[in-house]
Every structure is written in structure tokens, then in C-alpha cells.
Design an enzyme around this catalytic site. Structure first.
Site, PDB file in Angstrom:
ATOM      1  N   SER A 141       0.849  -1.202   0.000  1.00  0.00           N
ATOM      2  CA  SER A 141       0.000   0.000   0.000  1.00  0.00           C
ATOM      3  C   SER A 141       0.877   1.242   0.000  1.00  0.00           C
ATOM      4  O   SER A 141       2.005   1.227   0.507  1.00  0.00           O
ATOM      5  CB  SER A 141      -0.875   0.004   1.252  1.00  0.00           C
ATOM      6  OG  SER A 141      -1.496   1.253   1.405  1.00  0.00           O
ATOM      7  N   TYR A 151      -0.917  -0.330  10.719  1.00  0.00           N
ATOM      8  CA  TYR A 151      -1.140  -0.623   9.299  1.00  0.00           C
ATOM      9  C   TYR A 151       0.034  -0.109   8.455  1.00  0.00           C
ATOM     10  O   TYR A 151       0.555  -0.824   7.598  1.00  0.00           O
ATOM     11  CB  TYR A 151      -2.452   0.009   8.839  1.00  0.00           C
ATOM     12  CG  TYR A 151      -2.813  -0.343   7.408  1.00  0.00           C
ATOM     13  CD1 TYR A 151      -3.282  -1.608   7.091  1.00  0.00           C
ATOM     14  CD2 TYR A 151      -2.669   0.594   6.384  1.00  0.00           C
ATOM     15  CE1 TYR A 151      -3.598  -1.941   5.771  1.00  0.00           C
ATOM     16  CE2 TYR A 151      -2.983   0.264   5.070  1.00  0.00           C
ATOM     17  CZ  TYR A 151      -3.452  -1.004   4.768  1.00  0.00           C
ATOM     18  OH  TYR A 151      -3.748  -1.326   3.477  1.00  0.00           O
TER      19      TYR A 151
END
Lengths: 248, 473
Positions: free
Chosen positions: A140, A153
Site C-alpha cells: 500500500s 497498518y
């Protein structure tokens, strides 16, 4: 060069980007093993595949890494070979202000990093011995910096990107194509709770771009879509004193 | 790994043959004691997980590969258990290498009687393949110098074998490809040395016939004989090359005396022509092609080696014996496809015509060996041994990364040539022979071996990719 995939394993195929990738592969005539934690969702994805598609649905929790070697071997045998592994499983938690929840943090590392290491490591060994194959890891843009709004995350995606880079440096010399994709905002269940979602694309659009990147070969690392590369460049070069003041 | 199965918990490893042209992924463990080894074997047997035994990975093909199953790395057991400096007898664990052994024994005046062209193979590998050296015509293979060994079989029992005790099993375990059990201890007899050097004489041989004649004329006098063949030479020069004969030095013959026995005198040079040894393969890679090797061979043949006035020179044991160790990682010169070695073993009666045909066949096909090594052998008594009263010629071929069919076709024809000439195959080098050809070459020896295997290992715990290909398991 354009690679054609015949036998694929998609980990995290019960929804989102993984489900879209599995559908596109199946539509292209590829035999696909679809792995997901939630059986009902997995069956829904399988039911949505084109008629005649060869699909093997497997209920699997990526936090059970000890079961990976045997399951991987079984899937390669059941598929009749393997030339693509996609790791698309992901978990995201945005903590509230003042919230420190180690169990939630740990789960993101388990799903986004350790699960990825178990599956892509198994595939890398298989592909290195065969001197061919493609591994796609869905990382990501969030891994570019340590962000105050989603610390675990962003940490997990930074680790995943580093792991995939290491894997690429290890096995690309043996003819293995290791692809890191770093999407921005994608319209999936994982992002529904986010309030700001600039430049968001659909899961199908993301899957299409990811597969196109993987088919090109050459072990690329790519932002999905490419415009996020410019954002990542700017964000990466923001001085720390400034970055910590932003609500990112 | 306690509590879980080997299948689920043993780490995976991609392993290759020394030729780097065949590889596989398997589970991998390295036990460090006989107890740990026995425990691994018991668990593998309980899980019906086939086991291959691997040492330094110096077999060129798939002898120590076991796709998807378990590879046991024996290098965790590499102790010198006992050493008798009076008699030159060593008791060794199977992970001890030839290099470990000579470094221990030579300073006390003992050299391993049989060594291959590299010092890296382990005792387990030397036993399993019954390796040979440049003195095979005289000293026989490695197995002829094994006095005793311990064999851990699939049932967990350890048997002590020797030429006197259970001789039939002893002769099956040596050259038994590691398929009958794990050799956990080897007792070997070494040879007395008075100097760390040999007197070496290079001899130019302008034809294949001359090379045969040069070796044949010296087998009763020379301690070591080896030929290098320029496989690109054709016509009247077919099979031309160089022979090196070497002699041990008698007591008092070496002006430097026993000082040369020291390990420091034996270490290979750190650089070659000023290039660090570890980098030499990078310089060789660009010229490792038909054009480059043709000219390199030509230069090697015509440029005389520096010698003393009597045409000889003194050379350390290691420099003479371990030519393959001069250039670390030399196998990488062949590029990503690696290479394969096809070593042709033919009986004395058919070798001259057979080798000529083999060299011509390679040239006709346009697939010429980059290195040819020529040796004389004698027969031995080990059940599956490649040894015969005859000759061998080892041929190294680069394996193209794509479309290697011409090479595979050539190897099939070489196999046919060996069978028609009554020859044998050497599993340490093999990666292409099929089960029917192996059975034809070894006749009822394969049947006898399989009967012993069935008796000792009925569940088929010990296996390898090669053993499956050769129809031995």
C-alpha cells in the site's frame, strides 16, 4: 513480454482486490485456488466466476501460518502446477485518539506481514527451484511513512514492501518475477470506514492494473494507479517536523 | 519442531546439483548428533516422508535432491572421532570432508589414499558414490580403503560393517547411493607420506591414441595419472591433450623435507595471475563459449608448463589433486543454465574406439565439451560401483538456459554408446541416464541391490530424485 498465467493461488480472495483478481484470472482461463477466511463470502465469489471456470475454494486464516507448507503443496498438486501467487489478504484498523490496542496491532502484523511471508516464501522456494513464476504482493502507499492515524497498518505495509523487495533481490536472478503493488484508496470493505478517500478507484480497476503490471514481468514495484507515485514522492520527502503536524 | 510434523514444520530449501543445471525444493534439516539424526529418521519414517542424505552437494546431478520430501544435511556431524597417527587410521563422522581429513593427517605424514578432484566431498558422499581419484588404476576406489563403517538403518538399528563382518552388505553400502541407511562412522586407512609434494611430469599427447599409450605405459610405475583432452581438436589431432604423471617422494628425496607436510604449505594460492581466486570465475565467464574455450584449449596445449631441466616439477598434494578447487565457484562460469558432466566409463577392450566415437559424435552435433578428463580405472567388488577394468573420459557441457534439446539428444546417444560398448555409469556425475539403461549396464546387480534395499528399508525411507529416475526405489 506479456505473461499468461495458467495456475494461480490468490490468498485473500473472499472480497475486495483479491476477489476481483481471482475473477479476472478465471475469466482468462486460469485455474485458480481462492483462499479466504470467510466461507460464505468465498462461495459467493466462486459463484460469480464465469461458467466453466476451474476454481478451488479453500477456507484459510492467514494467521495460521503453520499450516501453509502443507496447504501450499496440496494446492500446487491440485492445480496441476503453479505460475502465480497473489497475496491480497489485508487487515486495517484505524485507532481512535488515545487508543493503544496491542491485540489489534498484532493482528495487522499477522495478516499483512507474517501471512504474506509464509505464502510468498513458500512460493519463492517453489519458483526458485523451477526458475520461473510470479509473486504479487499487495502492499500500500500507506507504507511510505509512519502515519499517526494508522500506525500498525503503515508499519505492516512498510514491512511488507521491504520483504517483497528482499524477496525480489533474492529470487529475480533465478527468473522469478516478484511484483510489489502499492494501491492508493480502493473501494473495498476495508476502506468503508475511512473518511477521506481521494483518487479512489474500484476493486476491479485496481485488480486490472495489478494484473497488467504482473504480466509485464521484470519484477516491478508499482503504485496503483501510477499517479500515486507522485504523491508518494512528495510525502516521502516531507520533513519529519512537518509530516507529524499533518492529519495523515 | 517438537510436537509438529516434519512435513509441516521443517524449513524448505532450494538445493541444486553441483552442475547447477538441476535443482529442487525440499524440506531440510541438519542434525548435529547421532541421537538427533535417529530422531529425525524415526519421524520421517512415521510420516512416510522420503529422506535423501546430503553432504557438500558435490554430486553433479540429482543424487542428493529429493523434491518435496526431506533432505538431511550430514555436515552437522563432522567430528574426527579417533586418529591413530602410528597406523594412519581415522574414525570419522560422515560430515567430515576430504579437506578436514588431510588438514588433520598430513602434518603427521598421512594423506587420504583416494581423493577426488576437489577436497569438499564428505566421507558420507565418498562412501555413497565410491569416489575415485587419479590413482584408481592402482589404488582402486575409495571403498577399497574403508576398513569399517557404522550404518544406521531405517529400523533405527546401527550395524557395524567391514570386509570381514557382513561383507555383502558392506559391499552394497559402498557405492549404494545412500539408499540403504545413514553411514554415521567411517574408518579409513590413509597412506604414509614423507613429503607434502609430488614430482610431476607433464607429457604432451598429440592424439587420442598417444594419450591411451602414455597412460598405459605408466600404470605400473606412476602413483597418479590423469589426462586432459582438448575436445575441440579434430581430424588427426582428435583427442590431443596433456598427461600428468605424478610420483610420491621417498624419504629424504624432497630437499625441503617434512616441512612441506605442514598444512600451511598445502593451501592453494590466494590469487591467480594477480586476480584473487574468488574473482577468477568472473574473468572466465566472458570467454566460456565455444570460441573462447577453443582458443584457451589451444593455448593450454601448445604453451609448455615450466619444468626443471629433467622435465618435471614439484607440486604440493593439494595443488595436484584438487585442481577443481583452484577457482572457487567455477561452476558459475557456465551461466544461469549451469553445466552437466557426462563421464563415460568403458572397458579396456572397447575404450579406444568408444572414446574416439564419442568425441567425433560431439563434434558432429556441434555440442563440444569444454573440458575433457581422462583416467585409467581398475575393477572393484562393490555392488553398484561404476568401477571397471577400463578407462573413463569426463565431458563437461554447458546447459543452455533455453532449448537444450541438442544437448539432451547428445546425452541419449552417449548413453547408447556406453551400453553398446559394455560400459557403466557413475551416479556421482549422472543426471540423465534412464532406468532401463542403468539396469542394462548393471545387469543383475540392480536386482540384488533392490533385494537388499527391500530387506533393510521396506518402507522406502531412503530415496532421491536420482534413485527414482534410475528405478532403484
Amino acid at each position: 513480454m506479456s505473461l499468461r498465467f495458467r495456475h494461480a493461488v490468490v490468498v485473500g480472495a473472499s472480497s475486495g482486490i483479491g476477489a476481483s483478481i481471482a475473477r479476472m484470472l478465471a475469466a482468462d482461463g486460469c485455474a485458480v485456488a481462492l483462499l479466504g477466511r470467510r466461507e460464505a463470502e468465498l462461495q459467493r465469489v466462486v459463484a460469480s466466476l464465469p461458467a466453466g471456470a476451474r476454481a478451488i475454494p479453500v477456507v484459510h486464516d492467514v494467521t495460521d501460518q503453520t499450516g501453509v507448507p502443507l496447504l501450499f503443496e496440496r494446492l500446487v498438486a491440485d492445480l496441476g502446477g503453479l505460475d502465480l501467487l497473489v497475496y491480497a489478504a489485508g487487515d486495517m484498523h484505524v485507532p481512535e485518539e488515545g487508543e493503544y490496542d496491542f491485540a489489534r496491532d498484532r493482528r495487522q502484523i499477522e495478516v499483512n506481514v507474517l501471512g504474506a511471508m509464509a505464502w510468498t516464501g513458500a512460493a519463492a522456494a517453489h519458483f526458485e527451484a523451477r526458475r520461473s513464476g510470479t509473486i504479487v504482493g499487495v502492499s500500500s502507499i500507506a507504507g511510505v511513512r509512519g502515519r499517526r492515524t494508522m500506525p500498525a497498518y503503515t508499519t505492516s505495509k512498510a514491512a511488507l514492501s521491504a520483504w517483497l523487495e528482499a524477496l525480489r533481490n533474492r529470487v529475480s536472478r533465478h527468473g522469478v518475477n516478484v511484483v510489489t503493488v502499492k494501491p492508493g484508496f480502493v473501494d473495498t470493505a476495508m476502506t468503508t470506514h475511512l473518511t477521506k478517500k481521494p483518487m479512489m478507484i474500484s476493486a476491479d480497476r485496481a485488480a486490472s492494473l495489478i494484473l497488467a503490471t504482473a504480466r509485464r514481468g521484470g519484477s516491478p514495484s508499482a503504485y496503483i494507479p501510477a499517479q500515486w507515485g507522485l504523491v508518494a514522492f512528495v510525502v516521502r520527502h516531507l520533513p519529519s517536523w512537518l509530516f507529524r503536524r499533518l492529519d495523515l | 519442531m517438537a510436537g509438529s510434523t516434519l512435513r509441516a514444520s521443517a524449513p524448505w530449501k532450494v538445493l541444486d546439483g553441483f552442475g547447477a543445471s538441476v535443482r529442487s525444493v525440499s524440506r531440510f534439516v541438519r542434525p548435529e548428533s547421532p541421537e538427533a539424526l535417529a530422531a529425525v529418521l524415526a519421524r520421517a519414517a512415521a510420516e512416510s516422508l522420503p529422506v535423501v542424505l546430503r553432504g557438500s552437494g558435490r554430486s553433479y546431478g540429482d543424487a542428493s535432491l529429493n523434491t518435496g520430501a526431506l533432505a538431511i544435511d550430514m555436515r552437522g556431524m563432522s567430528r574426527i572421532l579417533a586418529w591413530d597417527a602410528e597406523r594412519g587410521v581415522a574414525d570419522l563422522e560422515s560430515g567430515v570432508t576430504i579437506g578436514d581429513l588431510w588438514r588433520h593427517s598430513l602434518p603427521q605424514g598421512w594423506w587420504p589414499t583416494v581423493v577426488p578432484g576437489t577436497m569438499h566431498p564428505t566421507m558420507g558422499g565418498c562412501v555413497a558414490m565410491n569416489i575415485h581419484g587419479k590413482n584408481c588404476y592402482r589404488a582402486g576406489p575409495f571403498g577399497d580403503h574403508v576398513l569399517e563403517l557404522d550404518l544406521l538403518t531405517a529400523d533405527g538399528r546401527t550395524r557395524t560393517l567391514s570386509p570381514q563382518h557382513e561383507p555383502e552388505l558392506f559391499r552394497a553400502v559402498i557405492a549404494g547411493l545412500g539408499l540403504l541407511g545413514v553411514v554415521t562412522r567411517v574408518r579409513v586407512q590413509l597412506k604414509r607420506m614423507h613429503s607434502g609434494r609430488l614430482r610431476v611430469r607433464p607429457i604432451q599427447t598429440p592424439t587420442l591414441e598417444a594419450m591411451f599409450d602414455a597412460l598405459a605405459a605408466r600404470t605400473s610405475t606412476a602413483d597418479y595419472l590423469v589426462g586432459w583432452v582438448d575436445c575441440f581438436a579434430s581430424g588427426a589431432a582428435l583427442g590431443r591433450g596433456l598427461v600428468h604423471e605424478a610420483h610420491h617422494l621417498a624419504e629424504g628425496e624432497d630437499p625441503l623435507g617434512a616441512a612441506t607436510l605442514a598444512a600451511s604449505h598445502q593451501e592453494l594460492p590466494g590469487s591467480i595471475f594477480g586476480v584473487p581466486r574468488s574473482l577468477v570465475w568472473r574473468f572466465l565467464q566472458p570467454i566460456t563459449n565455444d570460441f573462447g574455450i577453443r582458443w584457451l584449449n589451444h593455448a593450454k596445449y601448445v604453451v609448455p608448463e615450466p619444468t626443471d631441466r629433467d622435465g618435471t616439477f614439484l607440486q604440493s598434494h593439494t595443488a595436484f589433486a584438487f585442481l577443481l578447487d583452484y577457482v572457487p565457484d567455477w561452476r558459475r562460469v557456465y551461466g544461469p543454465g549451469g553445466f552437466l558432466q557426462y563421464q563415460i566409463f568403458l572397458p579396456d577392450a572397447t575404450a579406444r574406439a568408444g572414446f574416439r566415437e564419442a568425441l567425433q559424435l560431439c563434434q558432429r552435433r556441434g555440442v563440444v565439451s569444454y573440458l575433457g578428463v581422462f583416467k585409467r580405472h581398475r575393477a572393484d567388488t562393490f555392488l553398484l560401483s561404476h568401477g571397471l577394468d577400463g578407462w573413463s573420459m569426463a565431458l563437461d557441457f554447458p546447459v543452455p538456459e533455453h532449448d537444450a534439446e541438442r544437448l539432451w539428444a547428445l546425452t541419449r546417444d552417449l548413453t547408447q554408446l556406453v551400453l553398446e560398448a559394455g560400459g557403466t555409469f557413475y551416479p556421482a556425475k549422472d543426471q540423465v541416464v534412464d532406468a532401463a539403461s542403468f539396469a542394462r549396464a548393471f545387469g543383475d546387480r540392480v536386482t540384488r541391490f533392490k533385494a537388499i534395499k527391500q530387506q533393510l528399508d521396506p518402507a522406502g525411507v531412503f530415496a532421491s530424485d536420482q534413485a527414482r529416475r534410475l528405478g532403484l526405489v
